[in-house]
Design an enzyme around this catalytic site. Structure first.
Site, mmCIF file in Angstrom:
data_model
loop_
_atom_site.group_PDB
_atom_site.id
_atom_site.type_symbol
_atom_site.label_atom_id
_atom_site.label_comp_id
_atom_site.label_asym_id
_atom_site.label_seq_id
_atom_site.Cartn_x
_atom_site.Cartn_y
_atom_site.Cartn_z
ATOM 1 N N ASP A 166 43.736 34.918 42.420
ATOM 2 C CA ASP A 166 43.698 36.441 42.790
ATOM 3 C C ASP A 166 45.190 37.046 42.402
ATOM 4 O OD1 ASP A 166 44.695 35.181 45.096
ATOM 5 O OD2 ASP A 166 44.138 37.049 46.210
ATOM 6 N N TYR A 244 55.015 33.858 41.697
ATOM 7 C CA TYR A 244 55.519 32.363 41.812
ATOM 8 C C TYR A 244 56.650 31.904 40.648
ATOM 9 C CZ TYR A 244 51.749 31.292 44.982
ATOM 10 O OH TYR A 244 50.972 30.976 46.131
#
Length: 446
Positions: A166, A244
């Site tokens: 998500d 990330y």
């Protein structure tokens, strides 16, 4: 329709069930098989889900089981969220790497590779069972590292396996909210691998609104990515990086921040989840609220090494907006032909030039009754393609090591990863993981 949840005793299962409860379309899921190896956690989840279903008409029937074949048999959809080795395994993923001053995050770098080594064989075995007992089922994989596991399962089940994350769609939704745009009217140009990607354009009625966002100090500074990466670095990239990518762009900072904190994400989650399951075991009425309060604390402490005490923005109701909402959207699109476009982990099939056709990539895809179809996308720039190519090569070596048991292949995967970048450290990592995590030692046997 029958939905099978692999890892049904896990902490995220209520998110999926909440989404199912709110779905009143037809056809809809009316049976949920919860598979887990831990009977006590299954019982706790059944109590939470039963309480959540109060007041909803015709809630899906829950069928908890520790029998994989019974859970899978006849399923229309499978949601996979297993954690092989439990949270103790995750802690070892992190600490073995950190002791060598290498990142041990569970999906990125050495920790993700160790997690994949022990998880790939289990998920491939599950794929074989699905192929036998539910050959027409679609598998929505949330098991981490999602890109690696999805690619390994696709070798058995083909395009009926897709990976769910998500993070990209959440980024698009937050930008739309920030710019006061209708999320239903925007199109996201996103390219990458799981937890390694870039939002290149955000189109609203055919107009790219990203340049205006990047140029506005206040707007960009208020966006979570602006806080994590800094405005000037984002502007130099000209795109919005997946959060990330902090681990790639600020590797030394991330490792130092984790070491200075004295605790890892795995440490925190193990303690909080043990406390939760202990409290929930005899809790009775209100156990669902206990779960919700624990989730709120987890979300507030997400990726602390990137935020350094700033906390995380409100993630909203994940039952609607997070990965569970994505999973429900996939099921609705396929079962009802409610065509949707969403960012998924799918087989490349020529979508990204320069990567193998059968590589799993994270890109916008159109989903309908005929399955999942990645959309044509512009070629990534050299930096993006180079990083994706190197990490994809590592992923393929680690899949090979997990399926063959080869220590040589595992060593090569670790050594080639840009966040390890040392053959000597790779040797130490392989040895450390084999010694500290029994499930890894059981895989690497030759």
């Amino acid at each position: 329709m029958k939905l099978c949840v692999l890892g049904g005793g896990g902490f995220r299962t209520p998110n999926v069930y909440q989404a199912l409860l709110r779905d009143q379309g037809s056809p809809r899921v009316d049976e949920v098989a919860l598979y887990d190896v831990d009977e006590q956690r299954l019982a706790t989840m059944v109590a939470i889900l039963t309480e959540m279903a109060t007041g909803f008409p015709d809630p899906p029937v829950l069928k908890p089981t520790t029998n994989l074949r019974a859970a899978v048999d006849g399923s229309d959809f499978v949601f996979a969220a297993l954690r092989v080795g439990g949270l103790e395994g995750r802690r070892c993923d992190e600490h073995v790497a950190l002791e060598l001053e290498v990142l041990g995050q569970e999906t990125t770098g050495a920790g993700g590779l160790a997690y994949a080594l022990r998880t790939v064989p289990v998920m491939v075995e599950a794929a074989e069972v699905i192929k036998e007992l539910a050959p027409h089922a679609y598998v929505m994989n949330f098991t981490n590292p999602a890109g690696i596991i999805t690619e390994a399962m696709q070798a058995v089940l083909g395009d009926r396996v897709l990976g769910i994350c998500d993070t990209p769609s959440g980024l698009g939704r937050r930008v739309a909210d920030l710019l006061r745009l209708d999320p239903a009217r925007i199109q996201l140009d996103y390219v990458g691998l799981n937890h390694l990607g870039w939002m290149r354009r955000i189109l609203c009625d055919g107009r790219d609104v990203l340049p205006a966002l990047l140029a506005d100090d206040d707007l960009l500074g208020s966006l979570e990515e602006g806080k994590v990466f800094g405005r000037e670095w984002i502007r130099s990239l000209g795109v919005l990086p997946n959060e990330y990518l902090f681990y790639y762009y600020f590797t030394r900072d991330a490792v130092r921040n984790i070491l200075e904190s004295g605790t890892t994400r795995g440490d925190f989650l193990q303690a909080s989840q043990e406390d939760f399951y202990r409290a929930a075991r005899g809790h009775g009425v209100g156990v669902a609220d206990l779960w919700r309060s624990t989730v709120a604390r987890r979300s507030a402490t997400y990726m602390p090494e990137a935020r350094r005490g700033d906390g995380r923005e409100d993630v909203g109701d994940e039952g609607d907006q997070g990965y569970a909402g994505v999973a429900l959207g996939v099921m609705a699109a396929i079962s009802r032909n409610e065509r949707q476009t969403m960012i998924l982990n799918v087989r490349n099939n020529g979508t990204i030039g320069g990567l193998p056709s059968d590589a799993v990539v994270e890109v916008p895809a159109m989903v309908d009754a005929n399955g999942v179809h990645p959309l044509t996308t512009a070629r990534p720039d050299l930096h993006q393609l180079g990083l994706m190519s190197q990490v994809k090569d590592v992923e393929r070596h680690i899949i090979g090591a997990a399926l063959s048991g080869s220590k040589v292949a595992a060593r090569k995967a670790f050594a080639l990863h840009p966040l390890v970048d040392s053959v000597a450290v790779a040797d130490a990592l392989v040895t450390g993981y084999m010694n500290r995590i029994p499930e890894v030692g059981a895989v690497l046997t030759r």
